[in-house]
Write an enzyme that holds these catalytic residues in place. Structure first.
Site, PDB file in Angstrom:
ATOM      1  N   LEU A   1      -4.349   0.804   7.013  1.00 58.12           N
ATOM      2  CA  LEU A   1      -5.571   0.010   6.316  1.00 58.12           C
ATOM      3  C   LEU A   1      -5.127  -0.640   4.906  1.00 58.12           C
ATOM      4  O   LEU A   1      -4.768   0.314   4.352  1.00 58.12           O
ATOM      5  CB  LEU A   1      -6.650   1.014   6.415  1.00 58.12           C
ATOM      6  CG  LEU A   1      -7.951   0.537   6.062  1.00 58.12           C
ATOM      7  CD1 LEU A   1      -8.921   1.488   6.664  1.00 58.12           C
ATOM      8  CD2 LEU A   1      -8.231   0.371   4.559  1.00 58.12           C
TER       9      LEU A   1
ATOM     10  N   HIS B   1      -1.812   9.605  -2.335  1.00 56.80           N
ATOM     11  CA  HIS B   1      -1.637   8.522  -3.094  1.00 56.80           C
ATOM     12  C   HIS B   1      -3.071   8.092  -4.031  1.00 56.80           C
ATOM     13  O   HIS B   1      -4.114   8.305  -3.168  1.00 56.80           O
ATOM     14  CB  HIS B   1      -0.920   7.362  -2.507  1.00 56.80           C
ATOM     15  CG  HIS B   1      -0.677   6.160  -3.669  1.00 56.80           C
ATOM     16  ND1 HIS B   1      -1.472   5.448  -4.106  1.00 56.80           N
ATOM     17  CD2 HIS B   1       0.708   5.974  -4.142  1.00 56.80           C
ATOM     18  CE1 HIS B   1      -0.797   4.472  -4.926  1.00 56.80           C
ATOM     19  NE2 HIS B   1       0.606   4.754  -4.907  1.00 56.80           N
TER      20      HIS B   1
END
Length: 333
Positions: free
Chosen positions: A125, A229
């Site tokens: 994604l 992240h």
């Protein structure tokens, strides 16, 4: 209007552009033209049923129907770890007790495992930075579940998602520097590229065979275990809203977490149903709508007037779905 459509080989240039934008550590979107071209060929074969269901890897594109510009992409891999192992580290607690001194210690350790064989993976994604607000990410993410829900027998009961691990302000992965690099002795970019462009034999050859005690790991690497992240935090939030939980598995290169959920417990799938499509003036409520088959799959989020047996949407939304009045359509609130 933003719409989801199947990826096709002609999308190679824009897929390369998105791969460059995605940055380091986005393993499923490498900056490698041959790899991406092969993936687009596989996507086309997957949507048309030209490959076995377990070998399918569906890539979907988020497209602005007014401009034709691709704003992002995502993927659904029907089954991982069938032709090659899919390795992870499992974070385990190892208990040790000494009766001589009456002392017990619980140690966390990283253990190499291959537990994901056959699971369906949602991933890849990625959105252009300017599109990371206004619901585009939700449409892209949830459309993957509408795809799975369209023909659930093509997919596993367990759905997994691997999130990119933590990278510091210098673009380095503390987990790679402190743990994984000690075993693979390769630059991160090369190891990351080899995950998607080779059969993965190097992982089987070089990965640690014995538990790695977390207390012995460098503090920066230790703090990165299971950490997402900064760009992946919205994706984590979306996964948690769908019912995904941390599985205790992490990526062997960057330490990012693996999230899992039973397919029939995914919120979007659980809330979906099939109705008859009517074209007219919809109400003010919004719904996620998709086609009912994988071949030619399309999805939009649009104004919809939902009844017991039918749903009314605008002609623009129907055109984006390539559906006509009277066709079946799947909806999820």
């Amino acid at each position: 209007m933003l719409a989801i459509r199947p990826a096709r080989p002609a999308d190679l240039d824009v897929m390369m552009e998105l791969a460059v934008l995605s940055g380091r550590g986005f393993t499923s979107l490498p900056e490698d033209e041959a790899t991406l071209a092969a993936r687009l060929d596989l996507a086309e074969a997957s949507f048309t049923g030209a490959v076995a269901p377990a070998e399918a890897w569906y890539t979907i594109m988020l497209e602005d129907t007014e401009t034709g510009r691709v704003e992002g992409l995502a993927g659904v891999r029907a089954a991982v770890g069938l032709k090659r192992p899919h390795f992870s580290f499992r974070v385990m607690t190892l208990a040790q007790y000494s009766s001589a001194i009456g002392t017990r210690f619980d140690h966390q350790a990283l253990v190499l495992v291959n537990e994901c064989g056959g699971w369906t993976e949602v991933g890849s994604l990625f959105l252009r930075p300017e599109r990371r607000s206004g619901g585009a990410g939700s449409l892209l993410a949830r459309s993957r579940y509408m795809l799975i829900g369209a023909e659930p027998t093509r997919f596993s009961h367990t759905i997994m998602a691997e999130l990119r691990g933590w990278f510091d302000e210098h673009g380095k992965s503390p987990f790679w520097e402190g743990v994984a690099s000690k075993f693979f002795r390769l630059p991160f970019e090369e190891a990351d590229r080899m995950v998607t462009s080779t059969d993965g034999q190097f992982i089987l050859d070089l990965a640690p065979r014995h538990p790695i005690y977390v207390d012995l790991i460098d503090s920066h690497a230790r703090e990165a275990i299971g950490r997402v992240h900064r760009d992946g935090e919205p994706a984590l939030t979306l996964l948690e809203k769908e019912g995904f939980d941390r599985s205790g598995l992490i990526d062997i290169f960057d330490g990012g977490p693996t999230m899992t959920c039973a397919s029939d417990e995914v919120a979007t799938i659980r809330a979906s149903r099939t109705l008859r499509l009517e074209i007219g003036t919809p109400g003010e409520g919004q719904a996620l709508l998709s086609t009912t088959q994988i071949d030619g799959f399309r999805s939009v989020r649009a104004a919809a007037d939902i009844g017991e047996a039918a749903v009314t949407i605008s002609s623009e939304a129907a055109d984006a779905l390539k559906l006509r009045g009277g066709d079946p359509v799947r909806i999820s609130a």
